[in-house]
Design a protein around this motif. Sequence first.
Motif, short mmCIF file in Angstrom:
data_model
loop_
_atom_site.label_atom_id
_atom_site.label_comp_id
_atom_site.label_asym_id
_atom_site.label_seq_id
_atom_site.Cartn_x
_atom_site.Cartn_y
_atom_site.Cartn_z
N HIS A 124 -10.49 -2.77 -9.17
CA HIS A 124 -9.19 -2.17 -9.44
C HIS A 124 -8.17 -2.99 -8.66
O HIS A 124 -8.45 -3.43 -7.55
CB HIS A 124 -9.18 -0.72 -8.97
N ILE A 125 -6.98 -3.19 -9.23
CA ILE A 125 -5.96 -4.00 -8.57
C ILE A 125 -4.68 -3.20 -8.37
O ILE A 125 -4.24 -2.47 -9.26
CB ILE A 125 -5.68 -5.30 -9.37
N HIS A 126 -4.10 -3.31 -7.16
CA HIS A 126 -2.76 -2.82 -6.86
C HIS A 126 -1.92 -4.06 -6.60
O HIS A 126 -2.08 -4.73 -5.57
CB HIS A 126 -2.76 -1.92 -5.62
N TRP A 127 -1.00 -4.38 -7.50
CA TRP A 127 -0.23 -5.63 -7.44
C TRP A 127 1.24 -5.31 -7.27
O TRP A 127 1.76 -4.33 -7.83
CB TRP A 127 -0.47 -6.43 -8.71
N THR A 160 -1.57 4.18 -1.51
CA THR A 160 -3.00 4.01 -1.27
C THR A 160 -3.21 3.51 0.15
O THR A 160 -2.30 2.97 0.78
CB THR A 160 -3.62 3.02 -2.28
N HIS A 167 2.17 1.82 -3.58
CA HIS A 167 1.11 2.26 -4.48
C HIS A 167 0.44 3.55 -3.99
O HIS A 167 -0.50 4.04 -4.63
CB HIS A 167 0.05 1.16 -4.64
N THR A 189 0.83 -1.20 0.00
CA THR A 189 0.00 0.00 0.00
C THR A 189 0.87 1.26 0.00
O THR A 189 0.50 2.27 -0.62
CB THR A 189 -0.95 0.01 1.21
N ARG A 227 -9.84 -3.69 -5.10
CA ARG A 227 -10.78 -2.70 -4.58
C ARG A 227 -11.92 -2.53 -5.58
O ARG A 227 -11.68 -2.16 -6.75
CB ARG A 227 -10.06 -1.38 -4.34
N TYR A 257 -1.46 -8.54 -3.57
CA TYR A 257 -2.23 -7.49 -4.24
C TYR A 257 -3.48 -7.12 -3.45
O TYR A 257 -3.98 -7.89 -2.62
CB TYR A 257 -2.58 -7.87 -5.68
N LEU A 286 5.70 -3.45 -9.85
CA LEU A 286 4.43 -2.86 -9.43
C LEU A 286 3.53 -2.63 -10.64
O LEU A 286 4.00 -2.15 -11.68
CB LEU A 286 4.67 -1.51 -8.74
N SER A 323 -0.69 -1.30 -11.38
CA SER A 323 -1.95 -0.84 -10.81
C SER A 323 -2.90 -0.44 -11.93
O SER A 323 -2.48 0.13 -12.94
CB SER A 323 -1.71 0.35 -9.88
#
Length: 255
Positions: A202-205, A158, A156, A153, A249, A246, A216, A218
């Motif tokens: 939505h993905i943050h990987w 977030t 990214h 997090t 959201r 990941y 990274l 996103s």
Amino acid sequence: MRVKRLLVIGIGAGDPDHLTLQAAKAIAAADVFFIVDKGEVKQDLIRLRLDLIERHGRPPYRIAEARDPERDRTTPGPAYAAAVEDWRSRRALACESLIRDELAEDQTGAFLVWGDPGVYDSTLAIVEDILSRGNVTFDYEVIPGISSVAALTARHRTSLTQVGRPVHLTTGRRLAEDGPTADDVVVMLDAHCSFAGLDDFHIHWGAYLGTPDEILVSGPVAEVGDRIRELRADARARKGWIMDTYLLRRVPDSG
């Protein structure tokens, strides 16, 4: 009364600077460091531990090693939990031998655990298993670390949580079986990219978080899912292993 003391030290997600002051002091207090060797493929993980010990350890200290038992990661369905318990039991025997044979009654031993031992790791369960058998006794303390979730997090930029919304922490296997059970889902070590088809998320990987190999990605799953699959496959083929995390959201319904 002399008693063995054990420290379970979280060392962060991969960046040596993730080490907290508390963890650095704990490393300096240890007489023996226990290393469970996962083989040639994962020597990067051993090397980071040894670097941290060399940097923060207080001589004279010793390194005691054991081989990690082989683990069946292909077992499907309900048998998977039994396979994990079998592996954990065999690993507990190896760790028990280290504590019994390599640590004197008045010494402090330490396991350096990737990330945070209280978030996603088997070490604490193994320690309790060893104590429950009664073959060796010791006191132990847990030193928290920066988890891969916190590193993800932060990288990214977030927040893990949103106002009034729960976060579900799960595995790729359970995501594939159960689907997303919350609007915000953190998934650890998903070998099969189980986010496929979750186009309303939505993905943050991130993979190899905190290391020079960090990757990274996103964006909406529908737009970046294929790219993540390709990057993951290429990275695993190149290094022989991968650790990724990941955050999914759910995108608010604009209608």
